[in-house]
Scaffold this active site. Structure first.
Site, short mmCIF file in Angstrom:
data_model
loop_
_atom_site.label_atom_id
_atom_site.label_comp_id
_atom_site.label_asym_id
_atom_site.label_seq_id
_atom_site.Cartn_x
_atom_site.Cartn_y
_atom_site.Cartn_z
N GLY A 120 0.93 -0.89 -0.16
CA GLY A 120 -0.06 0.00 0.13
C GLY A 120 0.92 1.09 0.11
O GLY A 120 2.25 1.39 0.45
N CYS A 180 5.51 -6.02 1.50
CA CYS A 180 5.64 -4.58 1.38
C CYS A 180 5.03 -3.81 2.56
O CYS A 180 5.50 -3.92 3.64
CB CYS A 180 5.10 -4.16 -0.08
SG CYS A 180 5.85 -2.49 -0.48
N TYR A 181 4.01 -3.12 2.33
CA TYR A 181 3.52 -2.34 3.49
C TYR A 181 2.96 -3.20 4.53
O TYR A 181 3.16 -2.79 5.70
CB TYR A 181 2.30 -1.61 2.87
CG TYR A 181 1.56 -0.89 4.25
CD1 TYR A 181 1.93 0.68 4.56
CD2 TYR A 181 0.40 -1.31 4.65
CE1 TYR A 181 1.39 1.18 5.21
CE2 TYR A 181 -0.31 -0.60 5.76
CZ TYR A 181 0.28 0.57 6.03
OH TYR A 181 -0.55 1.26 7.15
N HIS A 184 7.77 -7.41 -3.80
CA HIS A 184 6.51 -7.96 -4.34
C HIS A 184 6.62 -9.30 -4.95
O HIS A 184 7.01 -9.31 -6.18
CB HIS A 184 5.97 -6.95 -5.36
CG HIS A 184 5.30 -5.66 -4.72
ND1 HIS A 184 4.16 -5.53 -4.11
CD2 HIS A 184 6.09 -4.43 -4.41
CE1 HIS A 184 4.08 -4.45 -3.55
NE2 HIS A 184 4.99 -3.99 -3.63
N GLU A 241 4.51 -11.04 -6.06
CA GLU A 241 3.27 -11.62 -6.86
C GLU A 241 3.43 -10.80 -8.17
O GLU A 241 2.57 -11.17 -9.02
CB GLU A 241 2.02 -10.81 -6.12
CG GLU A 241 1.93 -9.36 -6.25
CD GLU A 241 2.54 -8.89 -4.79
OE1 GLU A 241 3.62 -9.28 -4.50
OE2 GLU A 241 2.16 -7.70 -4.60
N ASP A 246 -17.75 -12.15 -20.44
CA ASP A 246 -18.19 -12.41 -19.06
C ASP A 246 -19.48 -12.82 -19.00
O ASP A 246 -20.00 -13.65 -18.20
CB ASP A 246 -17.80 -11.03 -18.28
CG ASP A 246 -16.28 -10.57 -18.86
OD1 ASP A 246 -15.66 -11.59 -19.24
OD2 ASP A 246 -16.12 -9.55 -18.97
N LYS A 288 -10.42 -11.88 -16.36
CA LYS A 288 -10.92 -12.31 -17.52
C LYS A 288 -10.43 -13.78 -18.02
O LYS A 288 -11.19 -14.70 -18.33
CB LYS A 288 -10.84 -11.45 -18.65
CG LYS A 288 -11.75 -11.64 -19.81
CD LYS A 288 -11.70 -10.43 -20.81
CE LYS A 288 -12.85 -9.99 -21.20
NZ LYS A 288 -13.85 -9.28 -20.59
#
Ligand code: XMP
Length: 513
Positions: free
Chosen positions: A54, A81-82, A170, A172, A229, A369
Site C-alpha cells: 500500500g 511490502c506495506y 513484491h 506477486e 463475461d 477475464k
C-alpha cells in the site's frame, strides 16, 4: 463460502495479483478492504492471511485503518511490502523512513533459506521487484532476518513458531521471477494448505448457490452483451435453472458491423433462452448532439435501464439479476477509503438492481477475464466466443469522438471491419487484448484522383494486456498496417486519413473516451 486465504487490501495496485497468483497455485483467495474487523467475518473459513502492499506510511496520519487483532488470531500470515512494515509496527519492531526510495529491480541476498525461502540457497542472490520508501529497521521480537536487499535493508523476515512471514518486495509481480516459489512456500509449506481450487469449484458453488437462493417458481434475468463475461455467466446459470434464466440482448445501435445478428445467432446456438430487442433508434435519438464522453455513458446507462426494465416486466416473478462483473470492474470503482476518483464510469447497468429491486448473482466478482475464459472452457463453450476481445458496454459511442451520427457510425463500422479482417487474416486477433478503430473529431485534407477532399480521420488502436488494467500498444507488422490503411482510405467513403495510436496505459486509457 469456502476455505480460503484472506487478503487484506491496503491499496496497492498489485493486491489483485496476489489473489490471482494464489488461485493459479490452486488455492482459493478473497480480497477484503483492510478496515474489515475479524469479528465481522466467518473465521472458520479463513486458513491464512496476507497483508498487501500500500502507498501509506504505517505511522503516518494517512495510515489506513487496521485492527491489530488480526495478528493475534494464530493465522499463518504473510506481509507484503506495506504489510511487512505493518507487521513490524504492530508486533513490536520498528519502521524508519529510508534515505531514498527503492523502486524497480533489486538484488535479494538470502541469508537464511527457511520458511517462505525454503529451497533457496544461503548466500544466493535473486532478483526481486521493490517499491518502497520506509523499511523495517528493527525486527519484532521472535522474528529472524531471512534476506536483505541493497544497503542491508531487511527484505524478508519470519517467525516460524507463529507461522508469520513478511517480505519487503513484491513476490506477486512477474518482475520477481521466483516470486511464485515464495508464495507457494507460504501456502503449502507454512500454511499447509492443499491445492484444491479449480474452475470447477466456481461452477459447482454457483450452481449450488443458485439452487439454494432461487425458488422453483422464480425467474432470473440477464443482460447479455455477447461478450465473454456475460455469456459465460449466462451459460453457467442456465446450467442451474435452464429456461428460467431469461436473457435479454439489447441492440443499442452502437455495435460493430453485423454484430447484433451474429451474436444473437451464437447465443441461440448455446441453448440460451434469449430475446433480441432492437432499441437502436431510441439510443441514437437520445445521443444526438451529445459529444461529452461522460454524458454519453450516462445516457446509454439510463436508456439501457429503461429498455431492459420494460422488457423484464414482461417476465413474471423475476427475483434475481445475473451480471458478469469481474474483479477489475469492482476494483476500478472501489478503493481502501471509499470510491476512488472516477476515471470513466464503467458500470453499464449500475442502478438496475436497485430500481428493479432484484438480488444480484455475480459469479465472477473475484475473478479475472482469463479465469472466466478457463471456466468457459470447463463448460465446453466454443473458442469463438471465449476468445472474443473485450468490447465496452457503451460500444461505438466511446469510439466515435465528438458527435454520434448515423454517417459517422457507418464510416467507423466499415473501417473497423477492415482493420479486424486484416488482423484476423494475419492471426493477430487472439494475440491481442483489443484491436479496434476510432473516428476522430478532426477532418483533414486529402487528394483523391484530381480532387481535393476534406474528410474524416480514423485512428487504429491495438493493445496487449493481461487484464485491461495496464496495457501496451502492439507492434503490428508494417505490411498489415499498410494494407489496412490503404483499404480504409480506398474502400470507405468519407475517410481521408488513417493514424496509429502508440500510447500505453497508463497514462492513456485503452478506449479513447
Ligand atoms: P480503459 O479504456 O478504461 O478500458 O482503459 C479498460 C477496459 O475496459 C473496457 N471499457 C469498458 N467496458 N463499459 C465496459 O463494459 C465501459 O464503459 C468501458 N470503458 C472501457 C475497455 O474496452 C478495456 O477493455
Amino acid at each position: 463460502m469456502r476455505q480460503h486465504v484472506l487478503i487484506l487490501d491496503f491499496g496497492s495496485q498489485f493486491t489483485q495479483l496476489i489473489a490471482r497468483r494464489t488461485r493459479e497455485l490452486g488455492v482459493y483467495s478473497e480480497i477484503k478492504p483492510c478496515s474489515v474487523k475479524p469479528d465481522s467475518i466467518d473465521l472458520r473459513e479463513v486458513k491464512a492471511l496476507v497483508l498487501s502492499g500500500g502507498p501509506a506510511c504505517v505511522s503516518g496520519e494517512d495510515a489506513p485503518p487496521f485492527d491489530p487483532q488480526w495478528l493475534q488470531l494464530g493465522l499463518p500470515t504473510l506481509g507484503v511490502c506495506y504489510g511487512m512494515q505493518l507487521m513490524a509496527h504492530c508486533l513490536g519492531g520498528k519502521v524508519s523512513p529510508g534515505t531514498s526510495r527503492e523502486f524497480g529491480h533489486a538484488p535479494l541476498h538470502i541469508s537464511e533459506p527457511s520458511g517462505i525461502l525454503n529451497g533457496f540457497q544461503a548466500g544466493e542472490k535473486i532478483s526481486v521487484w521493490m517499491s518502497h520508501g520506509d523499511f523495517v529497521s528493527q525486527l519484532p521480537p521472535g522474528f529472524r532476518l531471512l534476506a536483505t536487499s541493497s544497503g542491508e535493508i531487511s527484505a524478508a523476515m519470519g517467525n516460524p513458531e507463529k507461522r508469520m512471514y513478511a517480505v519487503q518486495f513484491h513476490p506477486e509481480v512477474v518482475h520477481t521471477p521466483r516470486g511464485k516459489e515464495i508464495l507457494s512456500n507460504f501456502l503449502f509449506g507454512v500454511a499447509r494448505l492443499s491445492r484444491d481450487w479449480t474452475g470447477e469449484d466456481v461452477i459447482q458453488s454457483t450452481i449450488d448457490y443458485v439452487g439454494r437462493t432461487v425458488g422453483p417458481e422464480q425467474n432470473v434475468i440477464c443482460a447479455l452483451s455477447g461478450g465473454v463475461d456475460s455469456t459465460v455467466a449466462a451459460v453457467l446459470i442456465n446450467k442451474a435453472i435452464g429456461q428460467r434464466l431469461h436473457c435479454i440482448f439489447v441492440d443499442n445501435g452502437l455495435l460493430r458491423k453485423n454484430e447484433a445478428q451474429q451474436v444473437f445467432k451464437r447465443l441461440k446456438e448455446l441453448g440460451l433462452n434469449v430475446k433480441l430487442v432492437d432499441a437502436s433508434a431510441q439510443f441514437l435519438k437520445e445521443l444526438s448532439g451529445v459529444s461529452d464522453p461522460e454524458k454519453k455513458r450516462k445516457i446509454i446507462g439510463r436508456v439501457f435501464i429503461d429498455v431492459f426494465d420494460q422488457e423484464a416486466h414482461r417476465i413474471p416473478n423475476v427475483t434475481h439479476l445475473v451480471q458478469g462483473t469481474l474483479y477489475p470492474d469492482v476494483i476500478e470503482s472501489v478503493s481502501v477509503r471509499g470510491p476512488s476518483a472516477t476515471i470513466k464510469s464503467h458500470h453499464n447497468v449500475g442502478g438496475l438492481p436497485e430500481r428493479m429491486k432484484l438480488k444480484l448473482i455475480e459469479p465472477f466478482r473475484e475473478l479475472f477475464k482469463d479465469e472466466v475464459r478457463r471456466i468457459g472452457r470447463d463448460l465446453k463453450m466454443p473458442e469463438e466466443i471465449l476468445g472474443r476481445q473485450p468490447f465496452p458496454g457503451p460500444g461505438l459511442a466511446v469510439r466515435v469522438l465528438g458527435e454520434i451520427t448515423e454517417e459517422r457510425l457507418r464510416i467507423l463500422r466499415e473501417a473497423d471491419a477492415i482493420f479486424l479482417e486484416e488482423i484476423r487474416a494475419e492471426g493477430w486477433y487472439e494475440k491481442l487484448w483489443q484491436s479496434f478503430a476510432v473516428i476522430l473529431p478532426v477532418k483533414s485534407v486529402g487528394v483523391m484522383g484530381d480532387g481535393r477532399t476534406y474528410d474524416q480521420t480514423i485512428g487504429l488502436r491495438a493493445v496487449h494486456s493481461e487484464d485491461g488494467m495496464t496495457a501496451d500498444w502492439a507492434y503490428l507488422p508494417q505490411d498489415l498496417l499498410r494494407r489496412t490503411s490503404n483499404r480504409i482510405i480506398n474502400e470507405v467513403k468519407g475517410v481521408s486519413r488513417v493514424v496509429l495510436d502508440i500510447s500505453s496505459k497508463p497514462p492513456s486509457t485503452i478506449e479513447w473516451e
